[in-house]
Design a protein around this motif. Structure first.
Motif, mmCIF file in Angstrom:
data_model
loop_
_atom_site.group_PDB
_atom_site.id
_atom_site.type_symbol
_atom_site.label_atom_id
_atom_site.label_comp_id
_atom_site.label_asym_id
_atom_site.label_seq_id
_atom_site.Cartn_x
_atom_site.Cartn_y
_atom_site.Cartn_z
ATOM 1 N N ALA A 65 0.829 -1.215 0.000
ATOM 2 C CA ALA A 65 0.000 0.000 0.000
ATOM 3 C C ALA A 65 0.861 1.263 0.000
ATOM 4 C CB ALA A 65 -0.929 -0.025 1.211
ATOM 5 N N GLN A 66 1.917 1.277 0.812
ATOM 6 C CA GLN A 66 2.791 2.455 0.847
ATOM 7 C C GLN A 66 3.574 2.605 -0.459
ATOM 8 O OE1 GLN A 66 5.242 2.168 4.346
ATOM 9 N NE2 GLN A 66 3.498 2.181 5.748
ATOM 10 N N TRP A 67 3.980 1.495 -1.035
ATOM 11 C CA TRP A 67 4.691 1.551 -2.311
ATOM 12 C C TRP A 67 3.791 2.139 -3.393
ATOM 13 C CZ3 TRP A 67 7.914 -3.257 -4.206
ATOM 14 C CH2 TRP A 67 8.860 -2.817 -5.140
ATOM 15 N N LEU A 68 2.562 1.643 -3.464
ATOM 16 C CA LEU A 68 1.622 2.159 -4.452
ATOM 17 C C LEU A 68 1.309 3.629 -4.201
ATOM 18 C CD1 LEU A 68 -0.348 1.742 -6.802
ATOM 19 C CD2 LEU A 68 -2.021 0.892 -5.135
ATOM 20 N N TYR A 90 7.153 8.620 -17.799
ATOM 21 C CA TYR A 90 6.858 7.249 -18.228
ATOM 22 C C TYR A 90 7.274 6.230 -17.169
ATOM 23 C CZ TYR A 90 6.261 9.417 -22.824
ATOM 24 O OH TYR A 90 5.847 10.208 -23.865
ATOM 25 N N THR A 91 8.395 6.472 -16.543
ATOM 26 C CA THR A 91 8.840 5.564 -15.489
ATOM 27 C C THR A 91 7.869 5.577 -14.308
ATOM 28 O OG1 THR A 91 11.147 5.970 -16.114
ATOM 29 C CG2 THR A 91 10.749 4.990 -13.958
ATOM 30 N N ALA A 92 7.380 6.754 -13.937
ATOM 31 C CA ALA A 92 6.409 6.841 -12.846
ATOM 32 C C ALA A 92 5.120 6.114 -13.199
ATOM 33 C CB ALA A 92 6.119 8.307 -12.516
ATOM 34 N N MET A 93 4.665 6.223 -14.439
ATOM 35 C CA MET A 93 3.471 5.496 -14.868
ATOM 36 C C MET A 93 3.695 3.991 -14.822
ATOM 37 S SD MET A 93 2.386 7.908 -18.114
ATOM 38 C CE MET A 93 1.091 6.793 -18.615
ATOM 39 N N TYR A 94 4.870 3.564 -15.254
ATOM 40 C CA TYR A 94 5.183 2.132 -15.238
ATOM 41 C C TYR A 94 5.170 1.590 -13.810
ATOM 42 C CZ TYR A 94 8.028 -2.101 -15.454
ATOM 43 O OH TYR A 94 8.494 -3.378 -15.330
ATOM 44 N N VAL A 100 0.086 -1.809 -8.999
ATOM 45 C CA VAL A 100 -1.297 -2.295 -9.062
ATOM 46 C C VAL A 100 -1.326 -3.787 -9.360
ATOM 47 C CG1 VAL A 100 -3.462 -2.140 -10.350
ATOM 48 C CG2 VAL A 100 -2.258 -0.053 -9.682
ATOM 49 N N PHE A 101 -0.486 -4.221 -10.280
ATOM 50 C CA PHE A 101 -0.428 -5.640 -10.620
ATOM 51 C C PHE A 101 0.024 -6.469 -9.422
ATOM 52 C CE2 PHE A 101 1.657 -9.377 -12.499
ATOM 53 C CZ PHE A 101 0.605 -9.878 -13.254
ATOM 54 N N MET A 102 1.002 -5.971 -8.672
ATOM 55 C CA MET A 102 1.474 -6.674 -7.478
ATOM 56 C C MET A 102 0.368 -6.769 -6.432
ATOM 57 S SD MET A 102 4.248 -8.134 -6.141
ATOM 58 C CE MET A 102 5.690 -7.385 -6.913
ATOM 59 N N MET A 103 -0.395 -5.699 -6.276
ATOM 60 C CA MET A 103 -1.499 -5.715 -5.328
ATOM 61 C C MET A 103 -2.573 -6.715 -5.747
ATOM 62 S SD MET A 103 -2.528 -4.351 -2.458
ATOM 63 C CE MET A 103 -1.644 -2.783 -2.292
ATOM 64 N N VAL A 104 -2.854 -6.780 -7.037
ATOM 65 C CA VAL A 104 -3.838 -7.748 -7.535
ATOM 66 C C VAL A 104 -3.352 -9.174 -7.271
ATOM 67 C CG1 VAL A 104 -4.926 -8.658 -9.622
ATOM 68 C CG2 VAL A 104 -4.812 -6.196 -9.247
ATOM 69 N N GLN A 105 -2.067 -9.423 -7.484
ATOM 70 C CA GLN A 105 -1.511 -10.746 -7.181
ATOM 71 C C GLN A 105 -1.689 -11.097 -5.705
ATOM 72 O OE1 GLN A 105 2.616 -11.228 -8.322
ATOM 73 N NE2 GLN A 105 2.059 -12.693 -9.891
ATOM 74 N N TYR A 106 -1.415 -10.140 -4.861
ATOM 75 C CA TYR A 106 -1.530 -10.392 -3.418
ATOM 76 C C TYR A 106 -2.969 -10.732 -3.033
ATOM 77 C CZ TYR A 106 -1.368 -9.584 1.608
ATOM 78 O OH TYR A 106 -1.483 -9.729 2.960
#
Length: 213
Positions: A65-68, A90-94, A100-106
């Motif tokens: 959550a803090q990373w996101l 672009y790097t910030a968007m990536y 978000v993908f990591m959170m969905v995996q979790y």
């Protein structure tokens, strides 16, 4: 961005909006690109590990959550200021997409893990219930077999009393030292011998009676 002074690298100026003049500038620019590359692929091993293990238990939800939140505020700052380099935006968007993908995996693997735990608990309960039923069934079968075994034992003891002394002792020793399957076999064998001996005794008595008559 303002135009670079004469002597800057035109390719870097055109695509990266940066001014590179000498070897020192090239080294700094290369290290910056390498850092971006490392950060771009830093989370890929974690993605692969989560996929192989079908679990994300090693990750803390507060860390994600803090990373996101940090990457989201970074992207918002780049978009609102409008003076950042395109590579920075672009790097910030990536990074936001990766978070978000990591959170969905979790969330997905956490729900999958809880489902597996519920299935294992149900299977364990079913196994315990089957063992309990099997144990009660064995007790009932033993209780039903015991009277029959006692009657059979009494009949065997009664039949052994009609045998001669030596045969009766041998029969009792065999019942004492053999296992239950062997005892049953010995019981059948000695019953057959008793019947043969009784028939032979009856024939002898009948023949003696006929001679007396």
């Amino acid at each position: 961005m303002d135009q670079c002074e004469p002597g800057a690298d035109p390719v870097i100026q055109k695509y990266f909006y940066d001014c590179v003049y000498n070897v020192r500038d090239y080294i700094g620019f290369s290290l910056g690109l390498a850092a971006i590359g490392f950060w771009l692929f830093a989370q890929v091993p974690q993605f692969v590990s989560n996929y192989k293990n079908k679990s994300a238990e090693a990750l803390s939800p507060w860390f994600l959550a803090q990373w996101l939140l940090g990457d989201t505020t970074n992207l918002l700052g780049c978009l609102l200021q409008g003076l950042q380099l395109p590579t920075t935006t672009y790097t910030a968007m990536y990074f936001v997409i990766v978070d978000v993908f990591m959170m969905v995996q979790y969330i997905y693997y956490g729900a999958l893990q809880r489902r597996r735990e519920r299935i294992l608990q149900l299977q364990a309960r079913r196994i315990r219930h089957q063992r309990r039923r099997h144990h009660h069934g064995d007790n009932r079968s033993r209780a039903a077999v015991m009277p029959g075994q006692q009657q059979q034992h009494g009949a065997d003891m009664h039949s052994s009393s009609t045998l001669p002394a030596g045969s009766r002792e041998h029969y009792q020793r065999s019942l004492k030292h053999h296992s239950r399957p062997h005892q049953q076999q010995q019981q059948q064998q000695w019953q057959w011998q008793q019947q043969q001996w009784q028939c032979h005794h009856n024939r002898q008595v009948g023949s003696s009676d006929s001679v007396l008559m």
